[in-house]
Motif scaffolding. Structure first.
Motif, PDB file in Angstrom:
ATOM      1  N   ASN A  53       0.854  -1.180   0.000  1.00 18.55           N
ATOM      2  CA  ASN A  53       0.000   0.000   0.000  1.00 18.55           C
ATOM      3  C   ASN A  53       0.895   1.236   0.000  1.00 18.55           C
ATOM      4  N   ASP A  54       1.367   1.591  -1.196  1.00 19.14           N
ATOM      5  CA  ASP A  54       2.320   2.697  -1.320  1.00 19.14           C
ATOM      6  C   ASP A  54       1.739   3.884  -2.070  1.00 19.14           C
ATOM      7  N   GLY A  55       0.422   3.963  -2.127  1.00 17.46           N
ATOM      8  CA  GLY A  55      -0.221   5.066  -2.832  1.00 17.46           C
ATOM      9  C   GLY A  55      -0.657   4.704  -4.237  1.00 17.46           C
ATOM     10  N   THR A  56      -0.383   3.470  -4.660  1.00 15.50           N
ATOM     11  CA  THR A  56      -0.833   3.024  -5.976  1.00 15.50           C
ATOM     12  C   THR A  56      -2.356   2.982  -5.965  1.00 15.50           C
ATOM     13  N   SER A  57      -2.960   3.434  -7.057  1.00 17.49           N
ATOM     14  CA  SER A  57      -4.423   3.470  -7.121  1.00 17.49           C
ATOM     15  C   SER A  57      -4.883   3.191  -8.543  1.00 17.49           C
ATOM     16  N   VAL A  63      -7.104   2.520 -15.253  1.00 15.02           N
ATOM     17  CA  VAL A  63      -5.697   2.930 -15.348  1.00 15.02           C
ATOM     18  C   VAL A  63      -5.072   2.973 -13.956  1.00 15.02           C
ATOM     19  N   ILE A  64      -3.961   2.247 -13.792  1.00 19.57           N
ATOM     20  CA  ILE A  64      -3.256   2.182 -12.511  1.00 19.57           C
ATOM     21  C   ILE A  64      -2.217   3.291 -12.473  1.00 19.57           C
ATOM     22  N   SER A  65      -2.188   4.046 -11.375  1.00 16.17           N
ATOM     23  CA  SER A  65      -1.203   5.121 -11.244  1.00 16.17           C
ATOM     24  C   SER A  65      -0.474   4.989  -9.917  1.00 16.17           C
ATOM     25  N   GLY A  66       0.712   5.571  -9.872  1.00 17.58           N
ATOM     26  CA  GLY A  66       1.482   5.595  -8.639  1.00 17.58           C
ATOM     27  C   GLY A  66       2.370   4.388  -8.425  1.00 17.58           C
ATOM     28  N   MET A  67       2.459   3.508  -9.414  1.00 13.12           N
ATOM     29  CA  MET A  67       3.311   2.322  -9.266  1.00 13.12           C
ATOM     30  C   MET A  67       4.779   2.743  -9.253  1.00 13.12           C
ATOM     31  N   VAL A  68       5.571   2.028  -8.492  1.00 20.31           N
ATOM     32  CA  VAL A  68       7.020   2.246  -8.454  1.00 20.31           C
ATOM     33  C   VAL A  68       7.652   1.182  -9.338  1.00 20.31           C
ATOM     34  N   ILE A  69       8.418   1.616 -10.325  1.00 24.08           N
ATOM     35  CA  ILE A  69       9.057   0.684 -11.256  1.00 24.08           C
ATOM     36  C   ILE A  69       9.885  -0.333 -10.490  1.00 24.08           C
ATOM     37  N   GLY A  70       9.684  -1.606 -10.832  1.00 23.18           N
ATOM     38  CA  GLY A  70      10.429  -2.693 -10.209  1.00 23.18           C
ATOM     39  C   GLY A  70       9.791  -3.255  -8.950  1.00 23.18           C
ATOM     40  N   THR A  71       8.748  -2.613  -8.421  1.00 17.61           N
ATOM     41  CA  THR A  71       8.060  -3.112  -7.231  1.00 17.61           C
ATOM     42  C   THR A  71       6.994  -4.120  -7.651  1.00 17.61           C
ATOM     43  N   SER A  72       6.948  -5.259  -6.987  1.00 24.54           N
ATOM     44  CA  SER A  72       5.928  -6.267  -7.274  1.00 24.54           C
ATOM     45  C   SER A  72       4.665  -5.960  -6.478  1.00 24.54           C
TER      46      SER A  72
END
Length: 104
Positions: A53-57, A63-72
């Motif tokens: 739960n890192d702010g991805t929504s 459309v998914i936003s807030g993903m950190v590249i390389g994070t599963s």
């Protein structure tokens, strides 16, 4: 003396529906555009929860936003009563080849 009970029966309600497992579609980055991920079976009536739960929504159209590249990530869908199973882990990767500079 008569003591009676009134018992009210309600008809059996239908079983609640569990949301389908979210399906993720990922477009890799290119030289001219960032990569993106969407929930292809997105339903605006559901709530989506991402782990970590890192702010991805998820927004309009899935459309998914807030993903950190390389994070599963894993994601579930909830209709308020039932929650889907987790999907397998997915991640946004940076797969664009990097230009290397060689000096003579």
């Amino acid at each position: 003396m008569y003591i009676g009970f009134i018992i009210k029966f309600q008809p059996n309600a239908a079983m609640l529906t569990t949301p389908d497992v979210p399906t993720i579609s990922t477009t890799p980055p290119s030289c001219s555009a960032d990569g993106s991920s969407t929930i292809s079976n997105y339903d605006p009536m559901f709530t989506y929860a991402f782990m970590p739960n890192d702010g991805t929504s998820v927004g309009a159209g899935g459309v998914i936003s807030g993903m950190v590249i390389g994070t599963s990530y894993t994601v579930t869908a909830s209709n308020g009563s039932c929650t889907s199973a987790f999907i397998i882990k997915f991640q946004q990767r940076c797969d664009v080849a990097q230009l290397q500079t060689f000096q003579p």
